[in-house]
Motif scaffolding. Structure first.
Motif, PDB file in Angstrom:
ATOM      1  N   LYS A 125       0.841  -1.206   0.000  1.00 14.07           N
ATOM      2  CA  LYS A 125       0.000   0.000   0.000  1.00 14.07           C
ATOM      3  C   LYS A 125       0.871   1.249   0.000  1.00 14.07           C
ATOM      4  CE  LYS A 125      -3.793   2.234   2.473  1.00 14.07           C
ATOM      5  NZ  LYS A 125      -4.702   2.155   3.649  1.00 14.07           N
ATOM      6  N   ASN A 166       1.253   4.070  -3.141  1.00 10.92           N
ATOM      7  CA  ASN A 166       0.938   5.480  -2.904  1.00 10.92           C
ATOM      8  C   ASN A 166       2.173   6.372  -2.828  1.00 10.92           C
ATOM      9  OD1 ASN A 166      -2.156   5.844  -2.300  1.00 10.92           O
ATOM     10  ND2 ASN A 166      -1.561   3.874  -1.386  1.00 10.92           N
ATOM     11  N   TYR A 212      -0.865   2.451 -11.523  1.00 11.54           N
ATOM     12  CA  TYR A 212      -1.781   2.877 -10.475  1.00 11.54           C
ATOM     13  C   TYR A 212      -1.962   4.392 -10.519  1.00 11.54           C
ATOM     14  CZ  TYR A 212      -1.248  -1.785  -8.532  1.00 11.54           C
ATOM     15  OH  TYR A 212      -1.252  -3.153  -8.365  1.00 11.54           O
ATOM     16  N   GLY A 229      -3.479   5.494  -5.956  1.00 11.15           N
ATOM     17  CA  GLY A 229      -3.609   4.281  -5.148  1.00 11.15           C
ATOM     18  C   GLY A 229      -4.505   3.215  -5.721  1.00 11.15           C
TER      19      GLY A 229
END
Length: 328
Positions: free
Chosen positions: A131, A135, A197, A200
């Motif tokens: 994660k 990000n 991506y 996110g």
């Protein structure tokens, strides 16, 4: 003749510790702190002493190696730690020249003794790590190789498409980390690479990016490109009280950040954080934007309050809580 070795990164430090069987004196320093310069001069002189031929003297910029600073619980500079065979023997916090010389003399004269192992660094679970990586940038590409040297045709094509559309993006080389390479397939339920991506969320692989580019929809699926100053202003004003630090509120990644979080938590005032280790552009840009060279940095209502030293002073004077409350 020995010298004070300046080691710039984690790998160099690990190798130096691994290759050394005698005493290692490690100075966690900062270029902005004048006391560190004094300690460096003393260590340089000690390194020249033939009596310490088997002692290794190392200087580390504490802020450049947060992983190592965290391992040794470095909360301020200067701090010296004394290590033998990978085990922590002793430490000295602050600029105390006499005590430094005394400890080096004593520990250099001792043979190996039973000492507790230095603490293991905290291990981040895989999903949290994925994660965080996703990000790292608003647009993030997981690929084989890097944008300047793609390691497969699919990665080369997607980089070309993004460049042709003037898309600013970060990247991660999945060939460099098998855990990420396999874990991300499961995490995003997408079996192949590259993977793109946006904010996110998985946009897709090469085929989808090609279709979006050909239809003219690619830019509409990506965040609008901002100037660095506009981006920094947005981040600073993301919350009434913002801290730019190494790591996150729950997992600070340097002693300075850990102390700041502890002080702010004690106030009971809500605040948000930004991990400057996740974004080199923000990390470097904010230093210039705010004319403040170090981290952490505390902002209230978009205005810089200062770093850890100022936060400590405000806490001790009782002014910190008032300033934070005014920001609510």
């Amino acid at each position: 003749m020995a010298t004070l070795k300046e080691i710039p990164d984690v790998t160099g430090f690990r190798n130096a510790i691994k290759e050394t069987t005698g005493l290692v004196v490690v100075h966690f320093s900062a270029s902005w702190a004048p006391q560190c310069g004094q300690m460096n001069e003393v260590l340089s002189e000690l390194a020249k002493d033939p009596g310490y031929i088997n002692v290794t003297f190392i200087k580390l910029e504490a802020e450049d190696v947060p992983e190592i600073s965290e391992e040794y619980s470095i909360s301020a500079v200067p701090t010296c730690v004394f290590v033998r065979r990978g085990k922590l023997l002793d430490r000295l916090d602050g600029a105390n020249v006499a005590e430094l010389t005394k400890k080096v003399k004593l520990l250099a004269s001792q043979s190996d003794v039973s000492v507790p192992s230095m603490p293991e660094p905290p291990k981040e679970d895989l999903n949290s790590r994925l994660k965080r990586l996703i990000n790292t940038e608003e647009v993030m590409l997981f690929m084989k190789g890097n944008p300047s040297e793609p390691k497969c045709g699919f990665s080369r094509q997607i980089v070309q498409i993004l460049n042709e559309n003037n898309v600013k993006f970060g990247s991660f080389d999945i060939l460099a980390d098998e855990e990420v390479r396999q874990g991300l397939k499961t995490y995003s339920n997408w079996p192949t690479y590259p993977q793109l991506y946006s904010k996110g969320e998985l946009l897709g692989g090469l085929d989808i990016v090609k279709e979006l580019a050909e239809s003219g929809e690619l830019k509409s699926q990506l965040p609008a490109q901002q100037s660095l100053d506009d981006r920094l202003k947005g981040l600073i004003n993301k919350a009434p009280v913002m801290v730019f630090m190494k790591g996150e509120k729950a997992v600070p990644r340097c002693g300075f950040s850990k102390q700041t979080v502890a002080i702010l938590n004690d106030t009971g005032i809500d605040y948000d954080t930004f991990d400057i280790l996740s974004d080199e552009e923000v990390r470097q840009g904010l230093k210039t934007f705010s004319n403040w060279p170090t981290y952490p940095q505390l902002y209230v209502k978009g205005e810089l309050v200062g770093g850890l030293d100022i936060i400590k002073e405000l806490q001790e004077s009782g002014e910190l809580l008032t300033i934070l409350k005014d920001g609510q």
